[in-house]
Motif scaffolding. Structure first.
Motif, mmCIF file in Angstrom:
data_model
loop_
_atom_site.group_PDB
_atom_site.id
_atom_site.type_symbol
_atom_site.label_atom_id
_atom_site.label_comp_id
_atom_site.label_asym_id
_atom_site.label_seq_id
_atom_site.Cartn_x
_atom_site.Cartn_y
_atom_site.Cartn_z
ATOM 1 N N ILE A 296 25.101 -8.461 -8.550
ATOM 2 C CA ILE A 296 23.836 -7.962 -9.090
ATOM 3 C C ILE A 296 22.659 -8.783 -8.573
ATOM 4 C CG2 ILE A 296 22.510 -7.662 -11.229
ATOM 5 C CD1 ILE A 296 25.184 -7.064 -12.640
ATOM 6 N N LYS A 297 22.811 -10.121 -8.554
ATOM 7 C CA LYS A 297 21.716 -10.986 -8.099
ATOM 8 C C LYS A 297 21.456 -10.795 -6.603
ATOM 9 C CE LYS A 297 21.454 -15.171 -9.848
ATOM 10 N NZ LYS A 297 21.814 -16.547 -10.292
ATOM 11 N N ARG A 298 22.508 -10.488 -5.850
ATOM 12 C CA ARG A 298 22.340 -10.252 -4.409
ATOM 13 C C ARG A 298 21.523 -8.986 -4.148
ATOM 14 N NH1 ARG A 298 27.241 -9.483 -3.343
ATOM 15 N NH2 ARG A 298 27.224 -7.229 -3.096
ATOM 16 N N VAL A 299 21.756 -7.974 -4.962
ATOM 17 C CA VAL A 299 21.115 -6.679 -4.719
ATOM 18 C C VAL A 299 19.727 -6.614 -5.362
ATOM 19 C CG1 VAL A 299 21.292 -4.185 -5.131
ATOM 20 C CG2 VAL A 299 23.332 -5.501 -4.514
ATOM 21 N N ILE A 300 19.583 -7.241 -6.498
ATOM 22 C CA ILE A 300 18.379 -7.006 -7.300
ATOM 23 C C ILE A 300 17.101 -7.519 -6.650
ATOM 24 C CG2 ILE A 300 18.282 -9.108 -8.691
ATOM 25 C CD1 ILE A 300 17.967 -7.239 -11.140
ATOM 26 N N VAL A 301 17.256 -8.471 -5.696
ATOM 27 C CA VAL A 301 16.060 -9.028 -5.071
ATOM 28 C C VAL A 301 15.411 -8.053 -4.094
ATOM 29 C CG1 VAL A 301 16.841 -11.400 -5.360
ATOM 30 C CG2 VAL A 301 17.454 -10.140 -3.287
ATOM 31 N N ASN A 302 16.060 -6.931 -3.823
ATOM 32 C CA ASN A 302 15.499 -5.942 -2.898
ATOM 33 C C ASN A 302 14.506 -5.039 -3.622
ATOM 34 O OD1 ASN A 302 17.188 -6.331 -0.300
ATOM 35 N ND2 ASN A 302 18.757 -6.190 -1.910
ATOM 36 N N THR A 303 13.577 -5.651 -4.286
ATOM 37 C CA THR A 303 12.641 -4.858 -5.099
ATOM 38 C C THR A 303 11.748 -3.970 -4.261
ATOM 39 O OG1 THR A 303 11.161 -6.782 -5.079
ATOM 40 C CG2 THR A 303 12.598 -6.520 -6.988
ATOM 41 N N GLU B 144 21.461 -13.039 -21.366
ATOM 42 C CA GLU B 144 21.558 -14.159 -20.451
ATOM 43 C C GLU B 144 21.452 -13.698 -18.998
ATOM 44 O OE1 GLU B 144 23.578 -13.515 -22.888
ATOM 45 O OE2 GLU B 144 23.035 -15.097 -24.322
ATOM 46 N N TRP B 145 22.182 -12.598 -18.671
ATOM 47 C CA TRP B 145 22.139 -12.095 -17.290
ATOM 48 C C TRP B 145 20.741 -11.583 -16.955
ATOM 49 C CZ3 TRP B 145 27.068 -9.193 -15.272
ATOM 50 C CH2 TRP B 145 28.181 -10.038 -15.359
ATOM 51 N N ALA B 146 20.118 -10.909 -17.910
ATOM 52 C CA ALA B 146 18.793 -10.368 -17.648
ATOM 53 C C ALA B 146 17.788 -11.486 -17.354
ATOM 54 C CB ALA B 146 18.327 -9.532 -18.844
ATOM 55 N N LEU B 147 17.806 -12.563 -18.153
ATOM 56 C CA LEU B 147 16.875 -13.671 -17.930
ATOM 57 C C LEU B 147 17.154 -14.376 -16.596
ATOM 58 C CD1 LEU B 147 16.650 -15.134 -21.553
ATOM 59 C CD2 LEU B 147 14.859 -13.909 -20.296
ATOM 60 N N GLU B 148 18.449 -14.455 -16.232
ATOM 61 C CA GLU B 148 18.812 -15.064 -14.944
ATOM 62 C C GLU B 148 18.232 -14.257 -13.791
ATOM 63 O OE1 GLU B 148 20.741 -17.581 -13.508
ATOM 64 O OE2 GLU B 148 20.545 -18.655 -15.404
ATOM 65 N N CYS B 149 18.407 -12.942 -13.877
ATOM 66 C CA CYS B 149 17.907 -12.077 -12.799
ATOM 67 C C CYS B 149 16.384 -12.101 -12.743
ATOM 68 C CB CYS B 149 18.416 -10.649 -12.994
ATOM 69 S SG CYS B 149 20.201 -10.486 -12.756
ATOM 70 N N MET B 150 15.740 -12.121 -13.900
ATOM 71 C CA MET B 150 14.279 -12.178 -13.938
ATOM 72 C C MET B 150 13.786 -13.487 -13.302
ATOM 73 S SD MET B 150 13.854 -10.646 -17.796
ATOM 74 C CE MET B 150 12.074 -10.826 -17.947
ATOM 75 N N ALA C 185 23.564 0.922 -6.584
ATOM 76 C CA ALA C 185 24.536 -0.161 -6.422
ATOM 77 C C ALA C 185 24.545 -1.053 -7.656
ATOM 78 C CB ALA C 185 24.198 -0.969 -5.174
ATOM 79 N N LEU C 186 23.344 -1.369 -8.163
ATOM 80 C CA LEU C 186 23.258 -2.197 -9.370
ATOM 81 C C LEU C 186 23.973 -1.533 -10.547
ATOM 82 C CD1 LEU C 186 19.545 -3.387 -9.172
ATOM 83 C CD2 LEU C 186 21.589 -4.802 -8.874
ATOM 84 N N GLN C 187 23.815 -0.226 -10.646
ATOM 85 C CA GLN C 187 24.436 0.500 -11.763
ATOM 86 C C GLN C 187 25.960 0.492 -11.675
ATOM 87 O OE1 GLN C 187 22.529 4.270 -11.315
ATOM 88 N NE2 GLN C 187 20.618 3.623 -12.329
ATOM 89 N N HIS C 188 26.488 0.236 -10.484
ATOM 90 C CA HIS C 188 27.948 0.270 -10.309
ATOM 91 C C HIS C 188 28.581 -1.115 -10.285
ATOM 92 C CE1 HIS C 188 26.930 4.380 -9.134
ATOM 93 N NE2 HIS C 188 28.202 4.693 -9.343
ATOM 94 N N TYR C 189 27.794 -2.155 -9.942
ATOM 95 C CA TYR C 189 28.356 -3.505 -9.906
ATOM 96 C C TYR C 189 28.514 -4.059 -11.318
ATOM 97 C CZ TYR C 189 27.884 -3.915 -4.834
ATOM 98 O OH TYR C 189 28.024 -3.757 -3.498
#
Length: 1154
Positions: free
Chosen positions: A620-627, A645-651, A610-614
């Motif tokens: 992305i932030k909604r899905v990525i927390v499902n680690t 910027e997006w990477a640091l936000e998600c991290m 899903a992350l690869q397609h969004y």
């Protein structure tokens, strides 16, 4: 002309060249400028052999060229001349010399191989041919020579037959010969035959013969019977003879060609004459086999190329009619499959059949020319024959004969198969089909199908009965083979593919998939739409099969397949998410509906997909927390696709949600993409969450490639905060980039239980006092001991110094020092203790080192200082100890006792230091003694320099004490020399008076007395006379002369007089003082003739003739009588001449004689 393919011609005008004519393109000859004597074209390929005689020799040079490749294949120089050569095969040349025959292969780098020596009957012959059989086991060499004397115009022919296996030769009379093969009845192997023709004149008889003989017959096997026949020459050709022979394997005929153009044709098997005619009015000199047409080519002297062969339409009627040889006619027709013998064959067949010779009849029918007897009637005829008990049915005999001869036709195949099927001998059919003995037809397949479907299918395929083949495959459920077969036959056959697919689906879904895939690969495209095929699978809920089909056909990843790509992903995301995940992981599709698939992936729990397609950050932030459901490595790789910027936000979000659980992923991401994210950004992210553990793991991967001091410091800090003491210790020991001061302060504040990191920093960057103070204050004495003993004993002095400053107990310090002992650098240790006035602390340590035999200068320096301070007989130490450094110890003594400093300096000859300390402390007596003892010119020069403000004091002490005390002549000499060099004459006089005039060891010294007088002559003449009177041991003559030169005439007179040098003394009075009176007085006193002589000469010069005469008389000197006489005459005092004694005349005469 070596074969029917090429003719090779050598031209000599307008230039030497070779012309090659390809018989398939005779109008396009190939011409090459070649100067060879002979050229031969290979019978099969465009390879040319050249022969040229070496100038001035009988040797031939051979070369082989590949014309197409324009390259030389090989070459060879024959030691003797080649008189004949010929290609005997496509890769073998035969070379004949005057004595032998050779074979030369064009393959490899081999040289010609000798095969045999020529027999005597070929000596002097002109070689005209050389041949070998197909196996190259039999060789024949043919030559011609002049005829017998009674008929010389008839050329004689000679032949040598050689067996390679037996290595034997046989000499025969023959003009032409040729090899051939013939199948003899009853023998499976063909026989090798040699045919040769001769024409000879013996005993007045002219004989012309043709012979056919088998070579190498195998005992016990049917063999060929030797044949011979006469050659009938017309009267006009009485002297003609055979020149060539060719054999047609196609027709089994022998062609004998004569010199004058006659052609004889004979049957090979029977040696029966078939034909004779003249084919050329001009002599023929060359022939070659034309195997493709069963004839031969011939070249005559006119240059014509002739082709002779059989007229297939007329030869059989000619033999049967003209020659009336029916058997030969039939055999010719059978051998060559020739027309013209039909009636004869049929008639013969009927005769044999009527005679019940069914076997012979079957053989005749099988070999009938053009298959005229292989008809249904013949089969019916054999079928009609009653079968005798115990005998093979004639029909089977017939078929058996046909099978041995070759392949059956369609009708024969069907009839024979019917018999075999009825007898249930299916294996015979399989064998015959494998051997291709049967002609396959649809009817034959129908017949065989009754007993064997597989065999029938093979027959249908060979017979190209397409509908029957398709039907058979369908019955066997081998639907995929239908497509393969339909593609192969290319007959426009088009099955109902959709029906076939539906049929297969009902029973075998996997087979349906295979069938559908094969349809997709058909030329011209799939006959059924992909979507239709997919729906057929899905209607039966065959998800896996539909997926397998679509994955295969969608491999090209075409834009027009976007709908199907989406479809296959949708159906699997709903039913088999793992399959969909594998498809997406493969990355084979790129034209599907990505947002739609992204949503389905999220619903299916495939969060990384899903992350690869969004493409929106909130998604992305909604899905990525499902680690918990995302594979960590995949998530790390996903971060690499985001912007900084997006990477640091998600991290940041991941750390907010679950710092502990997600830290490892964030660290791995930071490691992987630190260049894109920026090291500072990653550090700030970890510091924002006070995650020293994250900082530790992140910076640990980056540390080796960074030279940033801040990075290294932060890593040390993080490691310390996370308890990674070993890592702190390693980095502080190995890294060269952290800020030492900052790191030291941090480690001191951190108060780690292990002091090794702090020890590393302080040891490497010179903070040893700080380290020592920290360890002492924090009661970490064992680390002090460990540092000094194991880490860096060289820094022990600094440790001791700081411990002294910190008022550490002396026992601990002493124990620390003794624990290191010989590893301890003594000089800095002494320096540290000396600075603090604590040298006595080292007494035990130093004495221990000395007792161990230490000769270390620093050890002895320190010990000396301690002894000096203690006053324990320091003079003894300073004079007897050989190891201390005089400068160091002397310097130490200066402030304590300058006299001790002088002792130390004197021992080490420390000139400058000794001079300085004695000057400073007015110890000029010690300085004078030292300078005198040193006897060093440079030192004397320095102390006697005008720049030395203490020179006077030193001179006074040298004069008064230093030199008078010396008992060494060398010291006196060096001192005197130094005074002279320094140009101090008055001081030197003062010095010399001290040691010469006063009672000293050197008072009577010859050199010193000389020096004293000489110095006074130069510096103080007033003292000279006194020295002359007081001194006795000096060089009177030399010093007297020096005094004369210095115009000290009275002193010089006194010196000469003192040393009884009366002549020199009177000369001083006469020449320098100019006092004749004193001279006369001196002469009366010494009464020496030589003195009176000098006085007389002076008186004579002064005009005192009478006085001079008186003096000459006293000198008993008459050498000046002429001058005396002349002077007397001038002065008119002749009476004085009478005073000459009586012996004067004799002396005068002696003087004159002299």
């Amino acid at each position: 002309m070596e074969s029917e393919k090429y003719i090779c011609i050598r031209e000599t005008a307008p230039q030497n060249s070779v012309v090659i004519v390809d018989m398939s393109m005779p109008a396009q000859p190939l011409r090459r400028p070649i100067t060879a004597d002979s050229a031969l074209m290979n019978p099969n390929s465009r390879i040319l052999a050249l022969k040229a005689q070496l100038p001035g020799t009988t040797q031939d040079h051979l070369q082989i060229f590949n014309i197409e490749m324009k390259a030389k294949v090989k070459s060879h120089q024959m030691p003797e001349q080649v008189v004949f050569w010929k290609w005997i095969s496509a890769n073998m040349l035969a070379l004949v010399t005057q004595t032998s025959a050779y074979h030369w292969s064009i393959e490899g780098d081999s040289e010609p191989v000798k095969m045999f020596d020529r027999t005597a009957n070929l000596q002097g012959n002109q070689i005209i041919n050389y041949r070998c059989d197909p196996s190259e086991k039999w060789l024949v060499l043919t030559g011609i020579a002049q005829g017998p004397p009674e008929r010389p115009q008839l050329v004689k022919g000679n032949m040598q037959l050689f067996s390679v296996d037996q290595q034997r030769s046989q000499a025969l009379e023959a003009h032409a010969a040729a090899f051939s093969t013939l199948k003899v009845a009853g023998n499976d192997n063909a026989s090798i035959l040699i045919s040769f023709a001769s024409r000879s004149f013996n005993a007045g008889q002219l004989t012309s013969k043709l012979h056919v003989i088998e070579l190498g017959a195998v005992p016990g096997k049917p063999s060929f019977t030797k044949k011979q026949a006469d050659l009938f020459f017309p009267p006009d050709f009485a002297d003609d003879f055979p020149v060539s022979m060719q054999i047609s394997q196609k027709y089994g005929l022998i062609y004998v060609i004569t010199k004058q153009g006659l052609l004889f044709v004979y049957d090979l098997e029977t040696a029966s004459a078939v034909y004779r005619n003249r084919i050329s009015p001009d002599p023929i000199f060359l022939t070659t086999d034309a195997s493709s047409v069963g004839g031969f080519y011939a070249v005559n002297r006119r240059g014509q190329v002739l082709l002779a062969t059989v007229n297939e339409a007329t030869i059989v009627p000619f033999v049967s009619g003209q020659l009336n040889n029916l058997e030969l006619a039939v055999n010719l027709a059978k051998r060559g499959n020739l027309p013209g013998a039909e009636n004869l064959v049929v008639q013969r067949f009927q005769e044999l059949f009527s005679q019940a010779k069914y076997k012979e009849a079957a053989e005749l029918a099988a070999e009938s020319p053009q298959g005229i007897l292989r008809t249904p009637d013949t089969v019916a005829k054999f079928q009609s024959v009653p079968v005798q008990a115990g005998q093979t049915p004639p029909l089977l005999q017939y078929f058996g004969t046909l099978l041995t001869r070759g392949k059956l036709n369609a009708f024969e195949s069907l009839e024979l198969s019917r018999l075999v099927v009825n007898q249930n001998k299916k294996n015979l059919l399989e064998n015959w089909l494998a051997e291709d003995k049967l002609e396959c037809t649809e009817e034959l397949g129908d017949l065989v199908k009754t007993v064997d479907n597989d065999l029938a299918l093979k027959i249908y395929i060979k017979a190209r009965a397409t509908p029957k083949v398709v039907a058979a495959f369908a019955e066997r459920r081998e639907f995929d083979k239908i497509l393969i077969y339909s593609k192969q036959v290319k007959l426009g056959y088009n099955p109902d593919y959709l029906f076939l697919l539906q049929t297969i689906l009902r029973t075998d879904p996997q087979a349906a998939v295979n069938f559908a895939l094969m349809m997709s690969q058909m030329e011209g495209g799939c006959p059924v739409d992909y979507n239709t095929i997919t729906d057929l699978f899905l209607q039966r809920n065959l998800i896996r099969e539909a997926t397998a089909f679509l994955l295969d056909v969608l491999k090209p990843n075409l834009p027009e397949h976007g709908f199907l790509q989406t479809k296959v992903l949708e159906i699997n995301l709903v039913t088999f998410p793992n399959v969909a995940d594998a498809i997406l992981a493969n990355g084979m599709f790129s034209h599907y509906d990505r947002p739609r698939i992204g949503q389905l992936c999220e619903k299916a729990g495939l969060y990384i997909r899903a992350l690869q397609h969004y493409t929106e950050l909130p998604d992305i932030k909604r899905v990525i927390v499902n680690t918990h459901a995302i594979e960590p490595q995949a998530l790390v790789e996903f971060f690499g696709t985001l912007s900084r910027e997006w990477a640091l936000e998600c991290m940041k979000d991941l750390l907010l949600v679950n710092l502990r659980g997600n830290l490892q992923i964030i660290v791995q991401t930071a490691k992987e993409y630190c260049e894109q994210l920026g090291v500072d950004g990653c550090i700030k992210l970890f510091e924002q969450f006070k995650s020293y553990e994250g900082l530790y793991f992140f910076l640990g991967s980056y540390l080796s490639s960074s030279e940033d001091p801040e990075i290294h410091f932060k890593y040390i800090e993080a490691a310390a905060k996370t308890g990674q003491i070993k890592e702190v210790e390693r980095v502080t020991r190995e890294s060269n980039f952290y800020d030492p001061e900052k790191t030291k302060n941090f480690l001191m504040e951190a108060k780690l239980p292990d002091a090794r990191p702090l020890i590393n920093v302080c040891d490497r960057f010179g903070f040893v006092p700080d380290l020592t103070h920290y360890l002492y204050v924090n009661n970490m004495l064992r680390y002090i001991e460990g540092y000094v003993q194991k880490v860096n004993p060289g820094n022990a002095p600094a440790v001791v110094g700081q411990l002294l400053d910190d008022e550490c107990a002396e026992d601990f310090i002493k124990g620390l020092i003794l624990s290191v002992r010989s590893l301890l650098p003594v000089e800095p240790l002494v320096e540290e203790c000396e600075k603090r006035n604590r040298l006595r602390l080292l007494t035990q340590f130093l004495e221990h080192l000395v007792s161990e035999g230490s000769q270390d200068v620093h050890v002895h320096n320190a010990l000396g200082k301690i002894i000096i301070d203690s006053g324990d007989n320091p003079e003894h130490f300073l004079t007897t100890n050989p190891y201390y450094d005089s400068r160091v110890v002397g310097k130490y003594c200066e402030k304590r006792d300058p006299t001790l400093a002088v002792v130390a300096y004197r021992r080490g000859q420390c000139d400058d230091e000794l001079i300085n300390v004695t000057n400073k402390n007015s110890l000029f007596k010690l300085q004078a003694r030292y300078v005198v003892e040193r006897m060093d010119g440079d030192l004397w020069e320095k102390v006697l320099s005008t720049d030395n403000e203490y020179r006077r004091q030193l001179i006074d002490q040298v004069v008064s004490t230093g030199l008078p005390e010396s008992k060494s002549p060398d010291q006196v000499s060096a001192t005197v020399k130094a005074f002279m060099t320094a140009d101090l004459p008055h001081e030197l006089i003062e010095l010399l008076e001290k040691i010469v005039l006063q009672n000293s060891a050197f008072s009577g010294n010859f050199n010193l007395q000389n020096l004293l007088i000489l110095t006074a002559i130069k510096a103080d003449p007033s003292r000279v006379m006194d020295y002359i009177n007081r001194l006795d041991n000096f060089d009177g003559p030399a010093i007297g002369e020096v005094a004369v030169d210095a115009q000290l005439y009275e002193e010089a007179f006194a010196i000469f007089k003192k040393f009884n040098l009366n002549v020199q003394a009177v000369n001083v009075l006469l020449d320098n003082i100019h006092s004749i009176d004193r001279a006369v007085e001196f002469a009366f006193r010494v009464e020496e003739e030589a003195v009176w002589s000098q006085v007389a000469k002076a008186q004579l010069r002064e005009g005192l003739v009478s006085e001079a005469i008186e003096s000459f008389i006293r000198a008993d000197d008459v050498t000046q009588f002429l001058e005396v006489i002349k002077a007397a005459e001038d002065a008119n005092v002749y009476h004085d001449l009478v005073k000459v004694p009586s012996n004067g005349e004799a002396k005068v005469q002696g003087a004159q004689g002299g």
